[in-house]
Design a protein around this motif. Structure first.
Motif, PDB file in Angstrom:
ATOM      1  N   ALA A  90       0.851  -1.196   0.000  1.00  0.00           N
ATOM      2  CA  ALA A  90       0.000   0.000   0.000  1.00  0.00           C
ATOM      3  C   ALA A  90       0.884   1.243   0.000  1.00  0.00           C
ATOM      4  N   PRO A  91       0.356   2.377  -0.432  1.00  0.00           N
ATOM      5  CA  PRO A  91       1.138   3.620  -0.395  1.00  0.00           C
ATOM      6  C   PRO A  91       1.699   3.849   1.006  1.00  0.00           C
ATOM      7  N   LYS A  92       2.984   4.185   1.090  1.00  0.00           N
ATOM      8  CA  LYS A  92       3.669   4.295   2.387  1.00  0.00           C
ATOM      9  C   LYS A  92       3.079   5.372   3.291  1.00  0.00           C
ATOM     10  N   THR A  93       2.380   6.335   2.711  1.00  0.00           N
ATOM     11  CA  THR A  93       1.780   7.404   3.516  1.00  0.00           C
ATOM     12  C   THR A  93       0.324   7.117   3.871  1.00  0.00           C
ATOM     13  N   SER A  94      -0.179   5.940   3.513  1.00  0.00           N
ATOM     14  CA  SER A  94      -1.605   5.636   3.709  1.00  0.00           C
ATOM     15  C   SER A  94      -1.871   5.029   5.076  1.00  0.00           C
ATOM     16  N   ALA A  95      -3.099   5.191   5.549  1.00  0.00           N
ATOM     17  CA  ALA A  95      -3.521   4.546   6.790  1.00  0.00           C
ATOM     18  C   ALA A  95      -3.499   3.029   6.648  1.00  0.00           C
ATOM     19  N   LEU A  96      -3.814   2.533   5.458  1.00  0.00           N
ATOM     20  CA  LEU A  96      -3.794   1.088   5.237  1.00  0.00           C
ATOM     21  C   LEU A  96      -2.398   0.526   5.489  1.00  0.00           C
ATOM     22  N   TYR A  97      -1.378   1.234   5.063  1.00  0.00           N
ATOM     23  CA  TYR A  97      -0.001   0.788   5.299  1.00  0.00           C
ATOM     24  C   TYR A  97       0.340   0.840   6.787  1.00  0.00           C
ATOM     25  N   ARG A  98      -0.087   1.896   7.461  1.00  0.00           N
ATOM     26  CA  ARG A  98       0.221   2.018   8.890  1.00  0.00           C
ATOM     27  C   ARG A  98      -0.496   0.952   9.721  1.00  0.00           C
ATOM     28  N   LEU A  99      -1.709   0.579   9.319  1.00  0.00           N
ATOM     29  CA  LEU A  99      -2.478  -0.407  10.086  1.00  0.00           C
ATOM     30  C   LEU A  99      -1.904  -1.816   9.987  1.00  0.00           C
ATOM     31  N   ARG A 100      -0.910  -2.017   9.112  1.00  0.00           N
ATOM     32  CA  ARG A 100      -0.288  -3.345   9.002  1.00  0.00           C
ATOM     33  C   ARG A 100       0.622  -3.635  10.194  1.00  0.00           C
ATOM     34  N   THR A 101       0.848  -2.651  11.061  1.00  0.00           N
ATOM     35  CA  THR A 101       1.745  -2.814  12.209  1.00  0.00           C
ATOM     36  C   THR A 101       1.040  -3.609  13.296  1.00  0.00           C
ATOM     37  N   HIS A 102       1.051  -4.914  13.162  1.00  0.00           N
ATOM     38  CA  HIS A 102       0.439  -5.791  14.166  1.00  0.00           C
ATOM     39  C   HIS A 102       1.176  -7.122  14.160  1.00  0.00           C
ATOM     40  N   LEU A 103       0.749  -8.062  15.004  1.00  0.00           N
ATOM     41  CA  LEU A 103       1.501  -9.293  15.200  1.00  0.00           C
ATOM     42  C   LEU A 103       1.589 -10.156  13.950  1.00  0.00           C
ATOM     43  N   LEU A 104       0.609 -10.036  13.047  1.00  0.00           N
ATOM     44  CA  LEU A 104       0.663 -10.811  11.813  1.00  0.00           C
ATOM     45  C   LEU A 104       1.425 -10.084  10.718  1.00  0.00           C
ATOM     46  N   GLY A 105       2.069  -8.974  11.074  1.00  0.00           N
ATOM     47  CA  GLY A 105       2.891  -8.260  10.113  1.00  0.00           C
ATOM     48  C   GLY A 105       4.307  -8.061  10.603  1.00  0.00           C
ATOM     49  N   LEU A 106       4.656  -8.700  11.735  1.00  0.00           N
ATOM     50  CA  LEU A 106       5.980  -8.528  12.329  1.00  0.00           C
ATOM     51  C   LEU A 106       6.719  -9.858  12.380  1.00  0.00           C
ATOM     52  N   ASN A 107       8.042  -9.782  12.296  1.00  0.00           N
ATOM     53  CA  ASN A 107       8.878 -10.970  12.341  1.00  0.00           C
ATOM     54  C   ASN A 107      10.031 -10.774  13.316  1.00  0.00           C
ATOM     55  N   GLY A 108      10.675 -11.882  13.677  1.00  0.00           N
ATOM     56  CA  GLY A 108      11.900 -11.833  14.445  1.00  0.00           C
ATOM     57  C   GLY A 108      11.770 -11.146  15.783  1.00  0.00           C
ATOM     58  N   ASP A 109      12.777 -10.335  16.105  1.00  0.00           N
ATOM     59  CA  ASP A 109      12.830  -9.684  17.405  1.00  0.00           C
ATOM     60  C   ASP A 109      11.694  -8.681  17.577  1.00  0.00           C
ATOM     61  N   ASP A 110      11.317  -8.011  16.480  1.00  0.00           N
ATOM     62  CA  ASP A 110      10.196  -7.060  16.562  1.00  0.00           C
ATOM     63  C   ASP A 110       8.924  -7.783  16.985  1.00  0.00           C
ATOM     64  N   HIS A 111       8.704  -8.965  16.424  1.00  0.00           N
ATOM     65  CA  HIS A 111       7.511  -9.737  16.782  1.00  0.00           C
ATOM     66  C   HIS A 111       7.590 -10.217  18.226  1.00  0.00           C
ATOM     67  N   ARG A 112       8.753 -10.707  18.631  1.00  0.00           N
ATOM     68  CA  ARG A 112       8.891 -11.215  19.998  1.00  0.00           C
ATOM     69  C   ARG A 112       8.582 -10.132  21.018  1.00  0.00           C
ATOM     70  N   LYS A 113       9.123  -8.942  20.826  1.00  0.00           N
ATOM     71  CA  LYS A 113       8.912  -7.848  21.769  1.00  0.00           C
ATOM     72  C   LYS A 113       7.446  -7.419  21.783  1.00  0.00           C
ATOM     73  N   ALA A 114       6.858  -7.274  20.590  1.00  0.00           N
ATOM     74  CA  ALA A 114       5.464  -6.837  20.515  1.00  0.00           C
ATOM     75  C   ALA A 114       4.529  -7.892  21.099  1.00  0.00           C
ATOM     76  N   ARG A 115       4.814  -9.162  20.835  1.00  0.00           N
ATOM     77  CA  ARG A 115       3.925 -10.211  21.344  1.00  0.00           C
ATOM     78  C   ARG A 115       3.947 -10.262  22.871  1.00  0.00           C
ATOM     79  N   ARG A 116       5.123 -10.028  23.457  1.00  0.00           N
ATOM     80  CA  ARG A 116       5.189 -10.040  24.916  1.00  0.00           C
ATOM     81  C   ARG A 116       4.291  -8.964  25.501  1.00  0.00           C
ATOM     82  N   LEU A 117       4.261  -7.786  24.875  1.00  0.00           N
ATOM     83  CA  LEU A 117       3.411  -6.709  25.370  1.00  0.00           C
ATOM     84  C   LEU A 117       1.936  -6.996  25.108  1.00  0.00           C
ATOM     85  N   VAL A 118       1.618  -7.453  23.906  1.00  0.00           N
ATOM     86  CA  VAL A 118       0.214  -7.735  23.582  1.00  0.00           C
ATOM     87  C   VAL A 118      -0.311  -8.867  24.473  1.00  0.00           C
ATOM     88  N   SER A 119       0.508  -9.865  24.743  1.00  0.00           N
ATOM     89  CA  SER A 119       0.083 -10.988  25.593  1.00  0.00           C
ATOM     90  C   SER A 119      -0.281 -10.535  27.000  1.00  0.00           C
TER      91      SER A 119
END
Length: 478
Positions: A90-119
Motif C-alpha cells: 500500500a502507499p507508504k503514507t496511507s492509513a492502510l499501510y500504517r495499520l499493518r503494524t500488528h503481530l501478523l505483520g511482524l517478524n523476528g525480534d520485533d515480533h517477539r517484543k510486541a507479542r510479549r506486550l500484547v500478551s
C-alpha cells in the motif's frame, strides 16, 4: 484419532507437482481460480497433487503444504518463512499501510517484543474476568429472540461477537453505534483478501482499492481517538486497549499510537469474525446431528440454566469436544500464508525468495492418517486417546504466531453455547440453502437461517441445500 506423525519421505526429486503449466496466462488464471473459491481449490489441490504442490506444475512461487511435518517447517521456522502483511505494498503514507503494524505483520525480534506486550492484555486472570460480561451480553442477545421466528444465526453471532470484542478489546459499551467501526474493520480485511485488491492494488478513481484506502483512513481516525481517550484515563479500564496503552517494553518504552492502532485493529477482527463464524458453524453442525445435540444438552443440565463458571466449563467434556470438532471440520481460518526467505527449502524443494507458501488448517484437519472418517462430525473422537499434535490440529494457528487471543475466543464460544443450548433448539427450515465463501474467514454467502424453538428433542436432522454439504458428510435425512 491417530496422533503419531508420519516419517518424513525421502527428499523429493524433480519439480513440484501441480496443475498443468500454461504459458503466459496460466499463473493469472490459476490465481483467479484459487482466490474465487479457496476451499474447493485447497481440497482439490491436496487430493490431486499431494501434501506439497505448486499453483502450477514446477512454479514454486506459490506453494501449498498440507501435512503436520510441513506445517511445522513453515510455522516454526520463522527465519526461513516469515509473515508478510497484505498491506505492505500500500502507499507508504496511507492509513492502510500504517495499520499493518500488528503481530501478523511482524517478524523476528520485533515480533517477539510486541507479542510479549500484547500478551499482557490476555493473561489468564484478565480473560477469566470477562466471563460475567460475556454471559450478560449473551443474555442481551437471547432476549431479542422470539420462539418460532427464523433468525440469521450468522448475523446474530456476529452481533454478539461485536458486543464482546467492543467491550473486551476497546472497553466500549455494546450499542448499535459501534456497529459501523466493526463493519468497516471487517470490510478492510475482506478487501485485502479480495482478488481485485491483490491483482489491481492501484489508487484509481472509483476503484475498489481506493475505497479500501478510504475505509482504512476512517478506521485509523476512530482508533486513534479511542487511544487518546485511554491515555487520559490511566487505571480506569480493564479492556485490552487500556492494558496496551499502559504496557511497557523491556526498555521501558510504550507502544506508539501507530503501533496501538495496528495491534487493536487485528485484535478486533480476530475476536470478531472468526469467533462469530465458529459459533455459527457449531450451531449448524449440532442442528444436523440431533444425537450429539441431545447429548450435549443433557450434559448441560448440571448448570440448572445458569452460565457456567470456569470450574464448570472444565467439567463439560462433551461441550469441549463439540467445539474442538467443529473447529476441526469447519475451521474459520481456512488458510494462512508465509513468505519464503532467501535460501529456504521445504520438503527438500528449493523455494524462491518471497514465494508464497500456503498452509491450510481446513485441509490438514481432513488428513485420514490423523482423523478417522475425516469428513464426519464426530465429537467423540476427542474423548478418547491422545490429542493430535499442534501441527496436525491448528484452528488458531501454531508456532510463534499462534493467535494471541485464542483463550478469549475459546471462552466466549463455550459460554455462548452453554447458555444458548440450555434454552433453545435452533433448526434450519426444511430445505434451507447454505452456501460457503471465504472472505478472510470461512462464512456463508447469504446467511444461516434457523428457527428458534424451545429446547426439545429432534427426531431427525433437517434437510438443507447448498454447497456447504460438500464440506462434510451430512447424516442421513439432510
Amino acid at each position: 484419532m491417530r496422533t503419531e506423525e508420519t516419517t518424513p519421505a525421502a527428499e523429493p526429486v524433480g519439480p513440484l507437482s501441480g496443475p498443468l503449466k500454461i504459458p503466459l496466462v496460466g499463473r493469472p488464471l490459476r490465481l483467479a481460480g484459487f482466490f474465487s473459491d479457496p476451499v474447493r481449490s485447497l481440497l482439490r489441490i491436496r487430493e490431486r497433487y499431494g501434501k506439497l504442490s505448486a499453483i502450477q506444475q514446477g512454479d514454486a512461487r506459490m506453494v501449498f503444504a498440507f501435512s503436520p511435518e510441513l506445517n511445522r517447517e513453515v510455522l516454526a521456522s520463522t527465519d526461513r518463512f516469515c509473515v508478510r502483511s497484505l498491506a505492505e505494498n500500500a502507499p507508504k503514507t496511507s492509513a492502510l499501510y500504517r495499520l499493518r503494524t500488528h503481530l501478523l505483520g511482524l517478524n523476528g525480534d520485533d515480533h517477539r517484543k510486541a507479542r510479549r506486550l500484547v500478551s499482557s492484555a490476555f493473561t489468564r486472570p484478565r480473560v477469566e474476568a470477562y466471563r460475567e460480561d460475556m454471559a450478560a451480553l449473551a443474555d442481551k442477545l437471547f432476549e431479542r429472540w422470539r420462539l418460532g421466528e427464523v433468525i440469521d444465526v450468522e448475523r446474530e453471532m456476529q452481533q454478539l461477537a461485536l458486543w464482546v470484542v467492543s467491550h473486551t478489546v476497546y472497553g466500549v459499551s455494546p450499542t448499535d453505534a459501534n456497529l459501523g467501526l466493526g463493519l468497516r474493520i471487517k470490510q478492510i480485511v475482506q478487501g485485502l483478501f479480495s482478488p481485485v485488491a491483490m491483482l489491481l492494488p492501484h489508487d484509481l478513481p472509483g476503484s475498489p482499492y481506493r475505497t479500501l484506502l478510504r475505509r482504512a483512513e476512517a478506521v485509523e481516525q476512530e482508533l486513534l481517538a479511542l487511544i487518546a481517550k485511554k491515555r487520559t484515563q490511566p487505571g480506569e479500564h480493564r479492556d485490552a486497549l487500556a492494558a496496551l496503552v499502559h504496557a511497557r517494553g523491556e526498555d521501558g518504552a510504550p507502544f506508539t499510537d501507530e503501533e496501538l492502532a495496528g495491534h487493536t485493529f487485528l485484535l478486533f477482527f480476530g475476536g470478531y469474525d472468526t469467533t462469530a463464524n465458529a459459533l455459527g458453524w457449531t450451531l449448524l453442525l449440532l442442528a444436523l446431528h440431533p444425537r450429539v445435540l441431545h447429548d450435549v444438552q443433557d450434559e448441560l443440565t448440571v448448570l440448572q440454566g445458569a452460565p457456567p463458571t470456569h470450574e464448570q466449563l472444565a467439567a463439560l467434556p462433551l461441550l469441549d469436544a463439540v467445539v474442538k470438532e467443529s473447529l476441526r471440520l469447519l475451521s474459520p481460518v481456512a488458510f494462512t500464508a508465509r513468505s519464503a526467505a532467501r535460501g529456504a527449502t521445504l520438503g527438500g524443494h528449493a523455494i524462491p525468495e518471497r514465494a508464497d507458501v500456503f498452509i491450510s488448517p481446513l485441509a490438514t484437519h481432513r488428513l485420514p492418517e490423523f482423523y478417522e472418517h475425516p469428513n464426519r462430525f464426530l465429537p467423540e473422537r476427542w474423548l478418547k486417546g491422545e490429542p493430535p499434535s499442534p501441527w496436525a490440529y491448528l484452528p488458531f494457528g501454531a508456532g510463534p504466531h499462534v493467535c494471541v487471543g485464542a483463550s478469549l475466543a475459546a471462552l466466549e464460544i463455550r459460554i455462548t453455547l452453554a447458555m444458548l443450548l440450555q434454552r433453545f433448539t435452533l433448526l434450519p427450515p426444511d430445505g434451507a440453502r447454505i452456501d460457503h465463501q471465504v472472505q478472510a474467514t470461512l462464512s456463508t454467502k447469504a446467511g444461516m437461517p434457523m428457527r428458534v424453538l424451545a429446547r426439545q428433542r429432534v427426531a431427525s436432522p433437517p434437510r438443507i441445500e447448498g454447497d456447504i454439504r460438500e464440506l462434510f458428510e451430512a447424516p442421513v435425512g439432510t
